[in-house]
Scaffold this motif. Structure first.
Motif, PDB file in Angstrom:
ATOM      1  N   LYS A 100       0.894  -1.140  -0.259  1.00 26.67           N
ATOM      2  CA  LYS A 100      -0.149  -0.184   0.003  1.00 26.67           C
ATOM      3  C   LYS A 100       0.911   1.169  -0.014  1.00 26.67           C
ATOM      4  N   PHE A 101       1.822   1.066   0.606  1.00 24.90           N
ATOM      5  CA  PHE A 101       3.064   2.408   0.777  1.00 24.90           C
ATOM      6  C   PHE A 101       3.231   2.643  -0.558  1.00 24.90           C
ATOM      7  N   ALA A 102       3.822   1.490  -1.428  1.00 25.20           N
ATOM      8  CA  ALA A 102       4.348   1.713  -2.861  1.00 25.20           C
ATOM      9  C   ALA A 102       3.309   2.340  -3.579  1.00 25.20           C
ATOM     10  N   VAL A 103       2.195   1.787  -3.471  1.00 25.38           N
ATOM     11  CA  VAL A 103       1.065   2.321  -4.312  1.00 25.38           C
ATOM     12  C   VAL A 103       0.792   3.728  -4.061  1.00 25.38           C
ATOM     13  N   SER A 104       0.623   4.200  -2.644  1.00 25.75           N
ATOM     14  CA  SER A 104       0.233   5.395  -2.498  1.00 25.75           C
ATOM     15  C   SER A 104       1.592   6.448  -2.749  1.00 25.75           C
ATOM     16  N   PRO A 123      -4.048  -7.661  -2.283  1.00 27.66           N
ATOM     17  CA  PRO A 123      -4.914  -6.929  -1.395  1.00 27.66           C
ATOM     18  C   PRO A 123      -5.798  -6.149  -2.324  1.00 27.66           C
ATOM     19  N   ASP A 124      -7.123  -5.572  -2.144  1.00 26.68           N
ATOM     20  CA  ASP A 124      -8.067  -5.189  -2.935  1.00 26.68           C
ATOM     21  C   ASP A 124      -7.355  -3.731  -3.758  1.00 26.68           C
ATOM     22  N   PHE A 125      -6.789  -3.123  -2.783  1.00 29.65           N
ATOM     23  CA  PHE A 125      -6.297  -1.567  -3.325  1.00 29.65           C
ATOM     24  C   PHE A 125      -5.063  -1.839  -4.280  1.00 29.65           C
ATOM     25  N   PHE A 126      -4.673  -3.242  -4.302  1.00 27.85           N
ATOM     26  CA  PHE A 126      -3.390  -3.154  -5.358  1.00 27.85           C
ATOM     27  C   PHE A 126      -3.918  -3.173  -6.815  1.00 27.85           C
ATOM     28  N   CYS A 127      -5.115  -3.582  -6.980  1.00 32.88           N
ATOM     29  CA  CYS A 127      -5.681  -3.769  -8.127  1.00 32.88           C
ATOM     30  C   CYS A 127      -6.103  -2.521  -9.094  1.00 32.88           C
ATOM     31  N   ASN A 128      -5.762  -1.386  -8.123  1.00 28.00           N
ATOM     32  CA  ASN A 128      -6.068   0.041  -8.719  1.00 28.00           C
ATOM     33  C   ASN A 128      -4.874   0.906  -8.425  1.00 28.00           C
ATOM     34  N   SER A 129      -4.138   1.052  -9.748  1.00 35.97           N
ATOM     35  CA  SER A 129      -3.009   1.971  -9.503  1.00 35.97           C
ATOM     36  C   SER A 129      -2.727   2.505 -10.910  1.00 35.97           C
ATOM     37  N   VAL A 146      -6.479 -13.230  -8.030  1.00 38.53           N
ATOM     38  CA  VAL A 146      -6.977 -11.886  -8.001  1.00 38.53           C
ATOM     39  C   VAL A 146      -8.181 -11.678  -7.305  1.00 38.53           C
ATOM     40  N   PRO A 147      -8.396 -10.783  -6.252  1.00 41.08           N
ATOM     41  CA  PRO A 147      -9.545 -10.814  -5.416  1.00 41.08           C
ATOM     42  C   PRO A 147     -10.749 -10.763  -6.193  1.00 41.08           C
ATOM     43  N   GLU A 148     -11.597 -11.445  -5.503  1.00 40.16           N
ATOM     44  CA  GLU A 148     -13.099 -11.770  -5.919  1.00 40.16           C
ATOM     45  C   GLU A 148     -13.703 -10.478  -6.183  1.00 40.16           C
ATOM     46  N   TYR A 149     -14.559 -10.172  -7.345  1.00 40.41           N
ATOM     47  CA  TYR A 149     -15.299  -8.993  -7.545  1.00 40.41           C
ATOM     48  C   TYR A 149     -14.303  -7.698  -7.753  1.00 40.41           C
ATOM     49  N   CYS A 150     -13.000  -7.799  -7.763  1.00 37.55           N
ATOM     50  CA  CYS A 150     -12.063  -6.811  -7.984  1.00 37.55           C
ATOM     51  C   CYS A 150     -11.796  -6.475  -9.285  1.00 37.55           C
ATOM     52  N   THR A 151     -11.819  -5.213  -9.963  1.00 38.43           N
ATOM     53  CA  THR A 151     -11.857  -4.919 -11.258  1.00 38.43           C
ATOM     54  C   THR A 151     -10.446  -4.287 -11.296  1.00 38.43           C
ATOM     55  N   VAL A 152      -9.439  -5.064 -12.179  1.00 40.15           N
ATOM     56  CA  VAL A 152      -8.041  -4.412 -12.084  1.00 40.15           C
ATOM     57  C   VAL A 152      -7.870  -3.282 -13.086  1.00 40.15           C
TER      58      VAL A 152
END
Length: 490
Positions: A100-104, A123-129, A146-152
């Motif tokens: 999360k730190f890297a993505v932020s 983690p869910d937040f990883f799928c959005n960058s 890949v987290p279920e219901y998570c849109t990459v």
């Protein structure tokens, strides 16, 4: 005293460098070592806090050290972030926080290595960058979910590398749909993939697939937009190239073992490589490994038709042995536009096998220093190559005998050229015969490059007589030596 003054002077010179240069130096070492430089002097105290690249290894991390490091780090953005998790425990609490730190921090180059985990869920937040441009994930023969219901949504991702990931077709499709500008895709040992459909990846130009694990499932590659393909696969998992219509460059090799069951699989190999060859007809640059050419030799002897090729630059990574003569000869004859040919003499058939054996030999020899002192490693390599070459030759000849061919003539070229049977060593006359075969079977050739590995040489390059044939005086023939690296990337 004089030495002390020199040391102080050297330290001052380094400390006087601009922060950007010091930070660039610190980027090349793990973050825990970079932090220790703050003890050198007041000048170094805060330098590490704004380095653009961070590298963490869980072997040396604790939750407290991670918390302190991330709290003190002050750079607003991070260009490169590398995380290696090698301990066996399945749950390390700070993994998600580090990602999360890297993505932020708008990381551009992100590398994650979970080499000892069996089950990895992103983690869910990883799928959005929107910042990541290059992403490398190595799960280490585990499963990535890949987290279920998570849109990459990796809207800036240009280069993606996935190694040893247990990805389903659906998970791969979900990832690809979220990478609209993807240009380069690498998949190594992602064994659960059955259909790799890249038809919607309009900007994808380079595909690198390596699958050397045992998996008897059928595979398909649909990649109509790629220009460059690198494919290294074992026989049960070799994929079918369904659509590679835009291909201009390809590098192919098939890994297989020539054993007593080879006679039952040889026909399948020939069908497989000829189908691949049909899909490469329009490519202008091709590279084939020794096994690939060897299988083509079997097909040529049996009279199976070959497709015509438009290749202009051809590279053959093979041993100099009469088992590759028919396949090489047919490739040249079916490449009328060929301008440059490179032959790298290497025994790729046994490269992986003897690398593994050498590892075990080293483990034994390591405890016997006297033995190590008397036998050089290169001689051990030669011995292993020799043994495995004999084993392979036996089964290749057995297959041809079953098919009713005369072993004294079937491996020769149509012009009568016959090389050494064992591919471990090469003599100067074999290299001369190789060049002659090349010249006789090409029409537009401008340059021939023959690279001979040191393990093959029992002669000096200057002793090779380059044949002078009528009409081929303008062809530039280059002979040289090279070292074979056991772990060299194919």
């Amino acid at each position: 005293m004089a030495n002390d003054r020199r040391i102080k002077s050297a330290v001052d010179l380094i400390s006087n460098l601009p922060d950007v240069i010091l930070q660039h130096i610190l980027c090349s070492i793990p973050i825990e070592l970079a932090i220790t430089t703050s003890l050198l002097s007041r000048r170094w105290r805060h330098v590490w806090r704004e380095i653009p690249s961070l590298s963490f290894n869980a072997d040396t991390l604790t939750a407290a050290s991670v918390n302190e490091t991330l709290t003190r780090y002050t750079a607003p953005n991070t260009k490169s972030f590398h995380l290696t998790i090698t301990p066996y425990p399945e749950n390390i609490p700070y993994i998600d926080r580090l990602i999360k730190f890297a993505v932020s921090h708008n990381v551009e180059n992100l590398s994650l290595n979970f080499s000892s985990h069996y089950y990895v869920k992103l983690p869910d937040f990883f799928c959005n960058s929107s910042s990541v441009k290059q992403l490398n994930i190595d799960i280490g023969f585990s499963h990535m979910i890949v987290p279920e219901y998570c849109t990459v949504s990796w809207t800036s991702l240009q280069k993606l590398s996935l190694s040893c990931c247990g990805l389903s077709d659906e998970s791969m499709a979900s990832i690809l749909s979220g990478c609209p500008v993807l240009e380069n895709l690498t998949l190594h040992n992602c064994v659960e993939l059955k259909v790799l459909d890249l038809s919607k990846s309009l900007r994808l130009r380079t595909l690198d697939v390596k699958c050397t694990m045992t998996d008897w499932g059928s595979r398909q590659i649909v990649a109509p937009h790629i220009h460059c393909l690198r494919l290294l696969s074992s026989q049960p998992s070799s994929p079918t190239l369904v659509n590679v219509d835009s291909l201009t460059e390809a590098k192919l090799e098939i890994l297989f073992s020539v054993n007593r069951y080879f006679t039952f699989k040889a026909d399948f190999f020939q069908t497989m490589v000829l189908k691949m060859l049909e899909k490469l007809q329009n490519a202008e640059k091709l590279t084939f490994g020794g096994n690939f050419i060897q299988i083509l030799s079997l097909a040529e002897i049996r009279g199976v038709p070959f497709p015509m090729l438009k290749v202009k630059a051809l590279a053959l990574h093979t041993k100099i042995s009469h088992y590759v003569i028919p396949g090489m000869e047919r490739l040249l004859q079916n490449s009328p536009d060929l301008e440059k040919l490179t032959v790298r003499a290497r025994n790729f058939n046994t490269l992986l096998v003897y690398s593994i054996i050498l590892f075990f030999l080293y483990s034994i020899i390591h405890h016997q220093p006297l033995f190590l002192a008397t036998i050089e490693l290169k001689y051990i390599q030669q011995l292993i190559l020799y043994i495995f070459s004999i084993v392979q030759e036996k089964h290749l000849d057995k297959y041809m005998e079953i098919k009713g061919f005369n072993l004294n003539t079937c491996w020769r070229s149509k012009d009568g050229a016959s090389w050494n049977k064992c591919g471990v060593y090469a003599k100067s006359k074999h290299v001369t015969s190789l060049v002659e075969l090349i010249l006789k079977n090409t029409k537009k050739l401008d340059k021939v490059v023959v690279l001979l590995d040191e393990l093959y040489l029992k002669f000096k390059i200057k002793d090779v007589v380059v044949p002078s044939l009528p009409g081929y005086k303008n062809v530039n023939v280059v002979l040289s030596t090279t070292k074979l690296m056991a772990l060299e990337k194919w």
